[in-house]
Write a protein that holds these residues in place. Structure first.
Motif, PDB file in Angstrom:
ATOM      1  N   GLN A  15      81.380  13.375  35.953  1.00 27.01           N
ATOM      2  CA  GLN A  15      82.037  12.304  35.237  1.00 27.01           C
ATOM      3  C   GLN A  15      81.989  10.990  36.009  1.00 27.01           C
ATOM      4  O   GLN A  15      82.271   9.950  35.444  1.00 27.01           O
ATOM      5  CB  GLN A  15      83.473  12.682  34.942  1.00 27.01           C
ATOM      6  N   ASN A  73      71.794  12.812  35.641  1.00 28.66           N
ATOM      7  CA  ASN A  73      72.393  13.013  34.308  1.00 28.66           C
ATOM      8  C   ASN A  73      73.917  12.985  34.282  1.00 28.66           C
ATOM      9  O   ASN A  73      74.556  13.895  33.783  1.00 28.66           O
ATOM     10  CB  ASN A  73      71.899  14.335  33.704  1.00 28.66           C
ATOM     11  N   THR A  83      77.770  11.290  33.283  1.00 27.21           N
ATOM     12  CA  THR A  83      78.392  10.740  32.076  1.00 27.21           C
ATOM     13  C   THR A  83      79.160   9.452  32.362  1.00 27.21           C
ATOM     14  O   THR A  83      79.510   8.735  31.450  1.00 27.21           O
ATOM     15  CB  THR A  83      79.359  11.767  31.451  1.00 27.21           C
ATOM     16  N   SER A 119      78.701  19.493  39.283  1.00 29.75           N
ATOM     17  CA  SER A 119      79.622  18.381  39.023  1.00 29.75           C
ATOM     18  C   SER A 119      80.798  18.355  40.004  1.00 29.75           C
ATOM     19  O   SER A 119      81.810  17.722  39.735  1.00 29.75           O
ATOM     20  CB  SER A 119      80.141  18.464  37.585  1.00 29.75           C
ATOM     21  N   THR A 174      74.851   7.128  34.410  1.00 35.79           N
ATOM     22  CA  THR A 174      74.093   7.722  33.300  1.00 35.79           C
ATOM     23  C   THR A 174      72.599   7.455  33.427  1.00 35.79           C
ATOM     24  O   THR A 174      71.792   8.225  32.932  1.00 35.79           O
ATOM     25  CB  THR A 174      74.587   7.183  31.947  1.00 35.79           C
ATOM     26  N   ASP A 211      82.195   8.605  33.072  1.00 36.95           N
ATOM     27  CA  ASP A 211      83.414   8.463  32.270  1.00 36.95           C
ATOM     28  C   ASP A 211      84.435   7.491  32.859  1.00 36.95           C
ATOM     29  O   ASP A 211      85.302   7.006  32.140  1.00 36.95           O
ATOM     30  CB  ASP A 211      84.087   9.830  32.092  1.00 36.95           C
TER      31      ASP A 211
END
Length: 84
Positions: A1, A10, A12, A61, A5, A14
């Motif tokens: 997160q 890859n 996200t 992650s 991006t 956030d």
């Protein structure tokens, strides 16, 4: 997160951290793990030699905690306290 991006890992992104895999500096001055690992210093130091750090890998992650030598050449995340 936290990963960017547009990078190879890859994320996200956030939380608008946009973490990129900058690798780390070895004892010879060469950078290793570029495009695979991202390392960041903490604002607090343990002592004159070591500083707590965080790192992320391209393979999962998890945000890991480590305590390594200051010569390791990690990335910095600068924050403007005066930003609106």
């Amino acid at each position: 997160q936290l990963k960017a991006t547009e990078s190879l890992w890859n994320g996200t992104d956030d939380y608008d951290f946009s973490a990129l895999p900058g690798g780390n500096r070895g004892t010879s001055g060469t950078f290793w793990n570029v495009d695979a690992l991202g390392f960041w210093w903490s604002a607090t130091e343990t002592n004159a030699t070591y500083t707590p750090s965080r790192y992320m890998s391209s393979t999962n992650s998890i945000v890991y905690r480590i305590n390594l030598d200051k010569w390791s050449g990690f990335s910095l995340r600068c924050i403007n306290d005066n930003a609106p």
